[in-house]
Scaffold this motif. Structure first.
Motif, PDB file in Angstrom:
ATOM      1  N   ALA A  46     -58.798  66.446  87.465  1.00 11.96           N
ATOM      2  CA  ALA A  46     -58.984  67.767  86.855  1.00 11.96           C
ATOM      3  C   ALA A  46     -59.783  68.686  87.774  1.00 11.96           C
ATOM      4  O   ALA A  46     -59.453  69.866  87.918  1.00 11.96           O
ATOM      5  CB  ALA A  46     -59.681  67.632  85.501  1.00 11.96           C
ATOM      6  N   LEU A  47     -60.817  68.161  88.400  1.00 13.77           N
ATOM      7  CA  LEU A  47     -61.603  68.964  89.345  1.00 13.77           C
ATOM      8  C   LEU A  47     -60.750  69.393  90.529  1.00 13.77           C
ATOM      9  O   LEU A  47     -60.802  70.553  90.968  1.00 13.77           O
ATOM     10  CB  LEU A  47     -62.817  68.170  89.837  1.00 13.77           C
ATOM     11  CG  LEU A  47     -63.947  67.982  88.845  1.00 13.77           C
ATOM     12  CD1 LEU A  47     -64.899  66.883  89.321  1.00 13.77           C
ATOM     13  CD2 LEU A  47     -64.696  69.286  88.627  1.00 13.77           C
ATOM     14  N   SER A  48     -59.960  68.478  91.046  1.00 16.28           N
ATOM     15  CA  SER A  48     -59.106  68.784  92.188  1.00 16.28           C
ATOM     16  C   SER A  48     -58.085  69.861  91.833  1.00 16.28           C
ATOM     17  O   SER A  48     -57.894  70.831  92.587  1.00 16.28           O
ATOM     18  CB  SER A  48     -58.399  67.507  92.653  1.00 16.28           C
ATOM     19  OG  SER A  48     -57.570  67.769  93.751  1.00 16.28           O
ATOM     20  N   ILE A  49     -57.428  69.714  90.692  1.00 21.48           N
ATOM     21  CA  ILE A  49     -56.444  70.716  90.254  1.00 21.48           C
ATOM     22  C   ILE A  49     -57.134  72.052  89.976  1.00 21.48           C
ATOM     23  O   ILE A  49     -56.622  73.114  90.333  1.00 21.48           O
ATOM     24  CB  ILE A  49     -55.686  70.222  89.006  1.00 21.48           C
ATOM     25  CG1 ILE A  49     -54.813  69.020  89.358  1.00 21.48           C
ATOM     26  CG2 ILE A  49     -54.841  71.334  88.386  1.00 21.48           C
ATOM     27  CD1 ILE A  49     -53.750  69.308  90.385  1.00 21.48           C
ATOM     28  N   GLY A  50     -58.289  71.997  89.342  1.00 20.81           N
ATOM     29  CA  GLY A  50     -59.043  73.231  89.079  1.00 20.81           C
ATOM     30  C   GLY A  50     -59.375  73.963  90.366  1.00 20.81           C
ATOM     31  O   GLY A  50     -59.266  75.195  90.444  1.00 20.81           O
ATOM     32  N   GLY A  51     -59.752  73.226  91.387  1.00 20.95           N
ATOM     33  CA  GLY A  51     -60.035  73.845  92.686  1.00 20.95           C
ATOM     34  C   GLY A  51     -58.815  74.498  93.286  1.00 20.95           C
ATOM     35  O   GLY A  51     -58.895  75.582  93.873  1.00 20.95           O
ATOM     36  N   LYS A  52     -57.672  73.858  93.134  1.00 23.03           N
ATOM     37  CA  LYS A  52     -56.435  74.442  93.662  1.00 23.03           C
ATOM     38  C   LYS A  52     -56.094  75.743  92.929  1.00 23.03           C
ATOM     39  O   LYS A  52     -55.717  76.728  93.555  1.00 23.03           O
ATOM     40  CB  LYS A  52     -55.292  73.436  93.554  1.00 23.03           C
ATOM     41  CG  LYS A  52     -55.431  72.279  94.529  1.00 23.03           C
ATOM     42  CD  LYS A  52     -54.409  71.209  94.259  1.00 23.03           C
ATOM     43  CE  LYS A  52     -54.525  70.051  95.212  1.00 23.03           C
ATOM     44  NZ  LYS A  52     -55.780  69.322  95.176  1.00 23.03           N
ATOM     45  N   VAL A  53     -56.241  75.742  91.602  1.00 25.35           N
ATOM     46  CA  VAL A  53     -55.969  76.957  90.831  1.00 25.35           C
ATOM     47  C   VAL A  53     -56.912  78.078  91.269  1.00 25.35           C
ATOM     48  O   VAL A  53     -56.478  79.202  91.539  1.00 25.35           O
ATOM     49  CB  VAL A  53     -56.098  76.696  89.311  1.00 25.35           C
ATOM     50  CG1 VAL A  53     -56.059  78.000  88.523  1.00 25.35           C
ATOM     51  CG2 VAL A  53     -55.003  75.750  88.832  1.00 25.35           C
ATOM     52  N   ASN A 107     -60.383  58.061  89.527  1.00 24.61           N
ATOM     53  CA  ASN A 107     -61.357  58.931  88.851  1.00 24.61           C
ATOM     54  C   ASN A 107     -62.698  58.981  89.594  1.00 24.61           C
ATOM     55  O   ASN A 107     -63.762  59.024  88.981  1.00 24.61           O
ATOM     56  CB  ASN A 107     -61.560  58.532  87.389  1.00 24.61           C
ATOM     57  CG  ASN A 107     -62.170  59.658  86.566  1.00 24.61           C
ATOM     58  OD1 ASN A 107     -62.226  60.811  86.986  1.00 24.61           O
ATOM     59  ND2 ASN A 107     -62.649  59.320  85.390  1.00 24.61           N
ATOM     60  N   ASN A 108     -62.629  59.008  90.910  1.00 28.25           N
ATOM     61  CA  ASN A 108     -63.832  59.148  91.722  1.00 28.25           C
ATOM     62  C   ASN A 108     -64.230  60.628  91.698  1.00 28.25           C
ATOM     63  O   ASN A 108     -63.656  61.460  92.406  1.00 28.25           O
ATOM     64  CB  ASN A 108     -63.564  58.670  93.154  1.00 28.25           C
ATOM     65  CG  ASN A 108     -64.797  58.688  94.018  1.00 28.25           C
ATOM     66  OD1 ASN A 108     -65.591  59.618  93.968  1.00 28.25           O
ATOM     67  ND2 ASN A 108     -64.945  57.654  94.827  1.00 28.25           N
ATOM     68  N   VAL A 109     -65.208  60.949  90.856  1.00 21.88           N
ATOM     69  CA  VAL A 109     -65.607  62.341  90.628  1.00 21.88           C
ATOM     70  C   VAL A 109     -66.157  62.977  91.903  1.00 21.88           C
ATOM     71  O   VAL A 109     -65.952  64.158  92.153  1.00 21.88           O
ATOM     72  CB  VAL A 109     -66.604  62.430  89.457  1.00 21.88           C
ATOM     73  CG1 VAL A 109     -67.137  63.845  89.287  1.00 21.88           C
ATOM     74  CG2 VAL A 109     -65.943  61.953  88.169  1.00 21.88           C
ATOM     75  N   ALA A 110     -66.836  62.199  92.728  1.00 21.68           N
ATOM     76  CA  ALA A 110     -67.372  62.744  93.979  1.00 21.68           C
ATOM     77  C   ALA A 110     -66.242  63.290  94.856  1.00 21.68           C
ATOM     78  O   ALA A 110     -66.354  64.391  95.406  1.00 21.68           O
ATOM     79  CB  ALA A 110     -68.163  61.668  94.731  1.00 21.68           C
ATOM     80  N   VAL A 111     -65.154  62.558  94.955  1.00 18.77           N
ATOM     81  CA  VAL A 111     -64.003  63.022  95.734  1.00 18.77           C
ATOM     82  C   VAL A 111     -63.376  64.244  95.054  1.00 18.77           C
ATOM     83  O   VAL A 111     -62.969  65.194  95.727  1.00 18.77           O
ATOM     84  CB  VAL A 111     -62.963  61.895  95.924  1.00 18.77           C
ATOM     85  CG1 VAL A 111     -61.704  62.414  96.613  1.00 18.77           C
ATOM     86  CG2 VAL A 111     -63.575  60.750  96.735  1.00 18.77           C
ATOM     87  N   GLY A 112     -63.337  64.245  93.733  1.00 21.49           N
ATOM     88  CA  GLY A 112     -62.817  65.402  93.000  1.00 21.49           C
ATOM     89  C   GLY A 112     -63.629  66.654  93.275  1.00 21.49           C
ATOM     90  O   GLY A 112     -63.072  67.740  93.454  1.00 21.49           O
ATOM     91  N   ILE A 113     -64.949  66.510  93.321  1.00 26.43           N
ATOM     92  CA  ILE A 113     -65.820  67.659  93.588  1.00 26.43           C
ATOM     93  C   ILE A 113     -65.604  68.183  95.004  1.00 26.43           C
ATOM     94  O   ILE A 113     -65.509  69.397  95.218  1.00 26.43           O
ATOM     95  CB  ILE A 113     -67.302  67.297  93.340  1.00 26.43           C
ATOM     96  CG1 ILE A 113     -67.537  67.083  91.837  1.00 26.43           C
ATOM     97  CG2 ILE A 113     -68.233  68.370  93.895  1.00 26.43           C
ATOM     98  CD1 ILE A 113     -68.893  66.470  91.508  1.00 26.43           C
TER      99      ILE A 113
END
Length: 131
Positions: A46-53, A107-113
């Motif tokens: 979700a963080l990764s997709i949010g960043g792309k948007v 679900n590695n949140v650090a990578v998502g951030i």
């Protein structure tokens, strides 16, 4: 052009470009399906997709600010999606010790951030370069 109509048309362009961008990103992330992962509560994806948007919308916002024509915004938006894809592959390439896709699926949140930060940061850089 009427400012209300103009705003609506820019909105439509933005929605279409973001949707196309997300479809493209869904196709290049072959280790998982974005929306299935989000539905299952995968915060990293979700963080990764949010960043792309956000990154794509940043490019569009700079384009709208600097362009006088709707078609220019459309072209800049497409170019922004392309550059965001390149950024994704570069990010995947510089993390040789692990796969970004695999870590997002886990679900590695650090990578998502970090993925979010790369997309947003480069969205600013790409957008600021629009003249």
């Amino acid at each position: 052009m009427n400012p209300f109509l103009s705003t609506f048309l820019y909105f439509i362009i933005a929605v279409v470009i973001v949707i196309i961008g997300l479809i493209i990103f869904e196709l290049i992330t072959h280790k998982y399906k974005d929306w299935e992962e989000i539905e299952q509560g995968n915060t990293a994806v979700a963080l990764s997709i949010g960043g792309k948007v956000i990154g794509i919308c940043l490019v569009l916002s700079f384009s709208i600010y600097h362009s006088s024509e709707l078609w220019e915004t459309l072209i800049w938006g497409a170019y922004g999606v392309l550059l965001q894809m390149i950024a994704y592959f570069v990010f995947e390439g510089v993390t040789r010790s692990f796969s970004v896709q695999a870590k997002l699926k886990e679900n590695n949140v650090a990578v998502g951030i970090v993925s979010l930060a790369v997309s947003v940061g480069l969205g600013f850089v790409i957008g600021a370069s629009i003249t």
